[in-house]
Structures are given as C-alpha cells and as structure tokens.
Scaffold this motif. Structure first.
Motif, PDB file in Angstrom:
ATOM      1  N   VAL A   7       0.704  -1.133  -0.149  1.00 12.33           N
ATOM      2  CA  VAL A   7       0.143  -0.072   0.168  1.00 12.33           C
ATOM      3  C   VAL A   7       0.776   1.244  -0.018  1.00 12.33           C
ATOM      4  O   VAL A   7       0.521   2.235  -0.447  1.00 12.33           O
ATOM      5  CB  VAL A   7      -0.939   0.009   1.269  1.00 12.33           C
ATOM      6  N   PHE A   8       2.047   1.195   0.553  1.00 14.92           N
ATOM      7  CA  PHE A   8       2.762   2.286   0.745  1.00 14.92           C
ATOM      8  C   PHE A   8       4.418   1.872   0.247  1.00 14.92           C
ATOM      9  O   PHE A   8       5.376   1.587   0.810  1.00 14.92           O
ATOM     10  CB  PHE A   8       3.214   2.804   2.293  1.00 14.92           C
ATOM     11  N   PRO A   9       4.191   1.892  -1.200  1.00 18.58           N
ATOM     12  CA  PRO A   9       5.451   1.624  -1.699  1.00 18.58           C
ATOM     13  C   PRO A   9       6.890   2.322  -1.256  1.00 18.58           C
ATOM     14  O   PRO A   9       8.000   1.850  -1.575  1.00 18.58           O
ATOM     15  CB  PRO A   9       5.135   1.608  -3.201  1.00 18.58           C
ATOM     16  N   ASP A  10       6.768   3.598  -1.036  1.00 17.88           N
ATOM     17  CA  ASP A  10       8.005   4.198  -0.566  1.00 17.88           C
ATOM     18  C   ASP A  10       8.149   4.101   1.007  1.00 17.88           C
ATOM     19  O   ASP A  10       9.170   4.629   1.335  1.00 17.88           O
ATOM     20  CB  ASP A  10       7.465   5.834  -0.784  1.00 17.88           C
ATOM     21  N   LEU A  11       7.514   3.309   1.647  1.00 24.86           N
ATOM     22  CA  LEU A  11       7.767   3.031   2.852  1.00 24.86           C
ATOM     23  C   LEU A  11       9.131   1.992   3.223  1.00 24.86           C
ATOM     24  O   LEU A  11       8.995   1.076   2.254  1.00 24.86           O
ATOM     25  CB  LEU A  11       6.523   2.267   3.730  1.00 24.86           C
ATOM     26  N   SER A  12       9.808   2.392   4.040  1.00 30.77           N
ATOM     27  CA  SER A  12      11.075   1.707   4.258  1.00 30.77           C
ATOM     28  C   SER A  12      10.798   0.385   4.997  1.00 30.77           C
ATOM     29  O   SER A  12      10.190   0.276   6.180  1.00 30.77           O
ATOM     30  CB  SER A  12      12.250   2.637   5.008  1.00 30.77           C
ATOM     31  N   ALA A  13      11.247  -0.920   4.584  1.00 29.08           N
ATOM     32  CA  ALA A  13      10.903  -2.129   5.141  1.00 29.08           C
ATOM     33  C   ALA A  13      11.848  -2.207   6.373  1.00 29.08           C
ATOM     34  O   ALA A  13      11.591  -2.564   7.491  1.00 29.08           O
ATOM     35  CB  ALA A  13      10.843  -3.269   4.247  1.00 29.08           C
ATOM     36  N   GLU A  14      12.935  -1.626   6.304  1.00 33.21           N
ATOM     37  CA  GLU A  14      13.963  -1.558   7.344  1.00 33.21           C
ATOM     38  C   GLU A  14      13.479  -0.662   8.330  1.00 33.21           C
ATOM     39  O   GLU A  14      13.637  -1.185   9.554  1.00 33.21           O
ATOM     40  CB  GLU A  14      15.478  -1.095   6.822  1.00 33.21           C
ATOM     41  N   TRP A  15      12.792   0.360   8.272  1.00 30.26           N
ATOM     42  CA  TRP A  15      12.432   1.237   9.235  1.00 30.26           C
ATOM     43  C   TRP A  15      11.099   0.547   9.895  1.00 30.26           C
ATOM     44  O   TRP A  15      11.151   0.322  11.083  1.00 30.26           O
ATOM     45  CB  TRP A  15      12.097   2.454   8.629  1.00 30.26           C
ATOM     46  N   LEU A  16      10.485  -0.084   8.974  1.00 30.84           N
ATOM     47  CA  LEU A  16       9.098  -0.772   9.659  1.00 30.84           C
ATOM     48  C   LEU A  16       9.535  -1.884  10.656  1.00 30.84           C
ATOM     49  O   LEU A  16       8.907  -2.061  11.663  1.00 30.84           O
ATOM     50  CB  LEU A  16       8.095  -1.230   8.633  1.00 30.84           C
ATOM     51  N   LEU A  17      10.428  -2.815  10.003  1.00 36.87           N
ATOM     52  CA  LEU A  17      10.734  -3.910  10.793  1.00 36.87           C
ATOM     53  C   LEU A  17      11.764  -3.850  11.755  1.00 36.87           C
ATOM     54  O   LEU A  17      11.502  -4.302  12.849  1.00 36.87           O
ATOM     55  CB  LEU A  17      11.270  -5.024   9.748  1.00 36.87           C
ATOM     56  N   ARG A  18      12.773  -2.971  11.626  1.00 42.68           N
ATOM     57  CA  ARG A  18      13.881  -2.959  12.598  1.00 42.68           C
ATOM     58  C   ARG A  18      14.169  -1.646  13.424  1.00 42.68           C
ATOM     59  O   ARG A  18      14.635  -1.475  14.020  1.00 42.68           O
ATOM     60  CB  ARG A  18      14.972  -3.175  11.912  1.00 42.68           C
TER      61      ARG A  18
END
Length: 82
Positions: free
Chosen positions: A55-66
């Motif tokens: 839904v948020f392609p510009d969201l950082s997975a690194e930020w979200l998860l870690r």
C-alpha cells in the motif's frame, strides 16, 4: 528505547492521515481484524507487514521492521544529460 513494530505501524497510520478503516480496506483486510493488529490485541503478521509495504511502496521495510533508517525511502533522480 526503540519503538516496536506496532508503534511504528501506528506512527505510519498517524502520518498518512487515513482512517484505520480506510487502511484496512486498502490492505484487503476486515476493519475488525486490522483494528486488533493496530491495537495490539493480535500479534503483527508477515501478511500485515507485506500489505502495508504494498500500500505504501515508498515505506522503508528496514524502518518498519527494525526501526532503522528513515520512515520513507529516498529516491534519487537519474542524472540529467547535459
């Protein structure tokens, strides 16, 4: 102390300015189920994280998860030919 994944998801919800019901629909999830995740009643699943990243392609997975780096990815523009 770093925020938990749940706290970062709630930060994302606050930042995007959409209702939880609207986000639940975008994530293809029942609002009640989404609510249980974001209220901490259910454990965060890979499916929820995956949906949010879609839904948020510009969201950082690194930020979200870690909790590392910036919330959103930075995109570099290609160099302009002179």
């Amino acid at each position: 102390m770093k925020e938990s994944v749940l706290e970062r998801i709630n930060h994302l919800i606050d930042d995007c300015g959409e209702s939880k019901n609207a986000l639940a629909n975008k994530c293809d999830m029942a609002p009640q189920t989404f609510g249980r995740y974001v209220n901490g009643d259910n454990k965060i699943t890979v499916s929820l994280v995956s949906s949010l990243l879609e839904v948020f392609p510009d969201l950082s997975a690194e930020w979200l998860l870690r909790g590392e780096g910036e919330m959103y990815k930075t995109t570099e523009l290609p160099p302009v030919d002179a």
